[in-house]
Each structure stands twice: as C-alpha cells, then as structure tokens.
Design an enzyme around this catalytic site. Structure first.
Site, PDB file in Angstrom:
ATOM      1  N   ARG A  57      -3.925 132.019  85.949  1.00 32.48           N
ATOM      2  CA  ARG A  57      -2.893 132.022  87.004  1.00 32.48           C
ATOM      3  C   ARG A  57      -2.434 130.596  87.303  1.00 32.48           C
ATOM      4  O   ARG A  57      -1.303 130.358  87.718  1.00 32.48           O
ATOM      5  CB  ARG A  57      -3.421 132.727  88.262  1.00 32.48           C
ATOM      6  CG  ARG A  57      -2.435 132.739  89.419  1.00 32.48           C
ATOM      7  CD  ARG A  57      -2.740 133.825  90.449  1.00 32.48           C
ATOM      8  NE  ARG A  57      -4.133 133.864  90.861  1.00 32.48           N
ATOM      9  CZ  ARG A  57      -4.727 132.972  91.679  1.00 32.48           C
ATOM     10  NH1 ARG A  57      -4.031 131.965  92.163  1.00 32.48           N
ATOM     11  NH2 ARG A  57      -5.999 133.092  91.999  1.00 32.48           N
ATOM     12  N   TYR A 110      22.946 139.102  92.657  1.00 34.50           N
ATOM     13  CA  TYR A 110      22.132 140.207  92.140  1.00 34.50           C
ATOM     14  C   TYR A 110      21.536 140.966  93.336  1.00 34.50           C
ATOM     15  O   TYR A 110      20.909 140.346  94.209  1.00 34.50           O
ATOM     16  CB  TYR A 110      21.035 139.624  91.252  1.00 34.50           C
ATOM     17  CG  TYR A 110      20.158 140.663  90.628  1.00 34.50           C
ATOM     18  CD1 TYR A 110      20.636 141.489  89.618  1.00 34.50           C
ATOM     19  CD2 TYR A 110      18.848 140.828  91.048  1.00 34.50           C
ATOM     20  CE1 TYR A 110      19.827 142.447  89.046  1.00 34.50           C
ATOM     21  CE2 TYR A 110      18.031 141.788  90.478  1.00 34.50           C
ATOM     22  CZ  TYR A 110      18.533 142.594  89.473  1.00 34.50           C
ATOM     23  OH  TYR A 110      17.733 143.544  88.907  1.00 34.50           O
ATOM     24  N   ASP A 182      21.327 130.712  90.423  1.00 34.89           N
ATOM     25  CA  ASP A 182      20.852 131.730  89.486  1.00 34.89           C
ATOM     26  C   ASP A 182      21.745 131.634  88.249  1.00 34.89           C
ATOM     27  O   ASP A 182      22.929 131.980  88.298  1.00 34.89           O
ATOM     28  CB  ASP A 182      20.939 133.118  90.139  1.00 34.89           C
ATOM     29  CG  ASP A 182      20.372 134.222  89.245  1.00 34.89           C
ATOM     30  OD1 ASP A 182      20.431 134.078  88.005  1.00 34.89           O
ATOM     31  OD2 ASP A 182      19.900 135.235  89.784  1.00 34.89           O
ATOM     32  N   LYS A 207      16.943 138.971  80.619  1.00 33.38           N
ATOM     33  CA  LYS A 207      18.294 139.110  80.093  1.00 33.38           C
ATOM     34  C   LYS A 207      18.456 138.238  78.845  1.00 33.38           C
ATOM     35  O   LYS A 207      17.766 138.441  77.882  1.00 33.38           O
ATOM     36  CB  LYS A 207      19.301 138.768  81.203  1.00 33.38           C
ATOM     37  CG  LYS A 207      18.948 139.387  82.566  1.00 33.38           C
ATOM     38  CD  LYS A 207      18.979 140.901  82.599  1.00 33.38           C
ATOM     39  CE  LYS A 207      18.301 141.521  83.822  1.00 33.38           C
ATOM     40  NZ  LYS A 207      18.727 141.049  85.126  1.00 33.38           N
TER      41      LYS A 207
END
Ligand SMILES: *Cc1c(COP(=O)(O)O)cnc(C)c1O
Length: 393
Positions: A57, A110, A182, A207
């Site tokens: 992590r 979005y 973004d 994407k």
C-alpha cells in the site's frame, strides 16, 4: 532513464526496472510485504534513510515503475496511481479541502466527481459552485474568499465544452487557488495541463491510458514534489492503492498510447465530417470541426481534437433509442478511450436519473448521442452508423 528521450520512447522504456533476471518487461511483484535484512535495515527503510520497499500500500516495484512513466508523460514532478479514477478524484479532494472550504468546478464534470462533492463531501462542510467554466467570467464571479480549489474538466462529456486552461489557471492563481484538471479525455498526448498552468492532473486510466477496456485505474500527477507528498500520504492512509497486477496491465497498455490516440483521432475527424452532412442529424459537436463553439481555444491548447464526438439526432429521444438498438459492430456501452468504438444515449442511460429540466439546462438533450471512436477500420464504423441511422430518419 535518460531525461532527453522523446515521449514515444519513454512510453516503451519508462518502466524498465533492474531486476536479477533481465526480463524484457517489468515483472509483476505480487507481494504485500517485504523482508528486511536486519532490524537496522527495517529501521532505515521506515526512516526513509534507505530506499526499500516496506508494504505494497505504501510502495511496490511494479507500481513505482508505472508511476515513473506517467510522471514523464504529463511532465510532472511525480505521479501517484490509484485503484480507480474516482479513487484519484477523491484522493485529491481529501488532500486539499477542509471544512469551510469552497470548490469551484465545471458543471458538466464526470457525474460521480460532482456527486461525491454534493452528496458526501458537503456533509463535512465543503461548499461548492458548479459553473460553465468555458466562460471565464463565470469563474471570476464564482470565486469566494474561502475558495481553495478550481477543478476543471476539458473537454467535457458529453457536451464537449472547452475551457481555456491557461487563462483559467491565471485567474485562480491570483487568488492562491489550487488548479486541478481532469485530463482523461485528452491524455497527455493531446493536452498537457501542467504546462498550461495547472498544479495537479487526474486521470481515469480506465479510459485512454490503459485503453483496452479490461481494468479500472486512476492516476494523479503533480507539478511539485511538495504537492505529491501530500497526495501520496492521503492515498496511503485512505488505502486507495493500485494492485501490482493492475499496474502491470497499465504498463502494457500505455506503450501504444500514441498510436491509439492518433488512429482514434484520424477516424473521429472523418466520422465527424461525415455525420455533419447526414440527413438524420441536426448537429455535431467535435473540436475538430470549425462549427465547434470553442474551436480556436481547442486549437490553441490541444495538439488535436481527440476522438469523442457528440451529435444530435433530428428524431429526438425515440431516434436515440432506435439508433442504440440498430447498431451491430459498435458496442452499446458507457466508457470511452478503448480500442473498440462505443456508443451511448445519455438521456436514456447515463443521465436518465437527472430531472429533465436540469438535464436539458446542462445541454443533455433528448436526441444527444455520445460516440467514443475506436481504432477499427473507419469504413466499417461508418457502414454500421449508416445502416443504423437510416432507421432513424
Ligand atoms: C471514467 C471517468 C472518471 C472515473 O474513473 P473510474 O476509473 O471509472 O473510477 C473520472 N473522470 C472522467 C473524465 C472519466 O471519464
């Protein structure tokens, strides 16, 4: 890694790491934890005095290799990758917004990037203004004394509005406001927001960057090491880390990013011009067409118009449904940026839960169709659209 290499070379070799067997590609280090050589080594790793992995992590060789490539790609100081695009967005909100702070953001961002602010972050005292940032006057008007973040998406989806990033960042910086962009739709191949004045860039790598519709993933690129430190600490403590196998998939996908983006864009330009002359279609919104309202802004800040097209069917809602049910080759699906062409009808799908008035006010009309162009042969895409559109006339 030599710093003077070109982007396309970095995409292939940016994630090369030294490992004992000389593998030609970055291996998957599928381990959650790492053995220390001694108590002193463990202590040195924790103190940051020695470079070593502790726990996945916090850091992992495969994940770090991907982060290095992505930082080069956006011309960033550093990059943090996350389990999904939304994990990236929320990590950025968590890193820089506190109770009583205000965020100004593009109204057509979005959907979930807005939903989380309105539904969740507002519970912790975050104030917000959603505005059309393609009009810079709106940004100036929305700024308050407690505004901490300007969050822009350009072009927007599915309305394809373009915000002038350089001028928007100048306005924000006059007020000490952090500028977050973004950049999912453009990718760093077509637009580099950090070079235009942004402080932080986020991506849904689900994407274009991964590009093969087989994983979800996110990334956050920072202009400075200081910003990266804040973001990395949030990501580690919130636990939105990527998995090593996921990182391996993106390392593989990103190698062909330039080739894919170029081919998708070539296809999109041909299709947009063809659609604009089609009798079933009222209008086409694509930054590569001079009819686009921010055509010149797009030309100024984007290296190309990309491969997302919106168009309006003359036949409205019914025609939208008809088109969705008539396509054969093109996939009826949300998402974008993969090698396959995808089509969707926002009014009956992604935006169906919005009340009609605010949907129309946001430019999501009944006959609006969102088309994400893939890398197939353009003649086959057009043939499929043509046979389906004939049924909508
Ligand atoms: C898909 C998307 C997101 C969210 O990413 P996920 O990987 O689905 O979590 C954020 N921003 C934009 C522009 C997107 O298209």
């Amino acid at each position: 890694m030599k710093e003077d290499l070109h982007l396309d070379t970095i995409l292939i070799h940016g994630s090369d790491i030294d490992e004992p067997f000389g593998a030609a590609v970055t291996p998957i280090y599928q381990a959650s934890t790492y053995r220390f050589r001694s108590a002193a080594h463990g202590a040195a790793c924790f103190a940051g005095e020695e470079l070593g992995f502790i726990y996945t992590r916090i850091g992992n060789p495969t994940i770090n290799a991907l982060e290095k490539t992505l930082a080069h790609l956006e011309n960033a100081a550093k990059c943090v990758v996350t389990s999904s695009g939304m994990a990236a967005v929320n990590t950025v909100y968590m890193s820089f917004l506190s109770a009583g702070d205000h965020i100004v953001s593009t109204d057509a961002v979005y959907g979930p990037s807005r939903v989380v602010i309105e539904k969740y972050w507002s519970r912790f005292g975050i104030e917000y203004s959603y505005i059309d940032t393609s009009n810079l006057g709106n940004i100036k008007k929305a700024i308050r004394t407690n505004t901490k973040m300007l969050y822009i998406e350009t072009p927007t989806n599915p309305t394809i509005a373009i915000t002038d990033l350089k001028l928007a960042a100048e306005i924000a910086h006059q007020h000490n406001i952090l500028v977050v962009v973004d950049n999912t739709f453009c990718t760093p191949i077509l637009q580099r927001p950090l070079d235009l004045g942004a402080d932080v860039v986020v991506h849904s790598m689900t994407k274009f960057i991964n590009g093969h519709a087989d994983i979800v993933a996110g990334s956050i690129m920072s202009k400075t090491e200081e910003l990266d430190k804040i973001i990395r600490s949030t990501m580690i403590n919130m636990g939105c880390c990527m998995d090593p196998t996921q990182a391996y998939m993106v390392i593989r996908g990103v190698k062909t990013l330039t080739l894919r983006v170029k081919r998708q864009q070539e296809n999109a330009q041909i299709i947009a011009e063809w659609l604009e002359n089609h009798p079933a279609i009222a209008s086409v919104s694509y930054p590569g067409l001079p009819s686009h309202p921010q055509y010149l802004t797009g030309k100024k800040q984007m290296k190309g118009p990309g491969s997302l097209i919106s168009f309006e069917l003359k036949g409205g809602y019914k025609a939208g449904e008809k088109l969705m049910n008539s396509i054969n080759l093109i996939l009826l699906a949300v998402s974008l940026g993969g090698v396959e062409s995808l089509i969707s009808h926002p009014a009956s799908m992604t935006h169906s839960k919005m009340n009609k008035e605010s949907r129309l006010a946001g430019g999501i009309t009944d006959g609006l169709v969102r088309f994400a162009v893939g890398i197939e042969d353009v003649n086959d895409i057009i043939a499929d659209l043509e046979q389906a559109l004939q049924k909508c006339i």
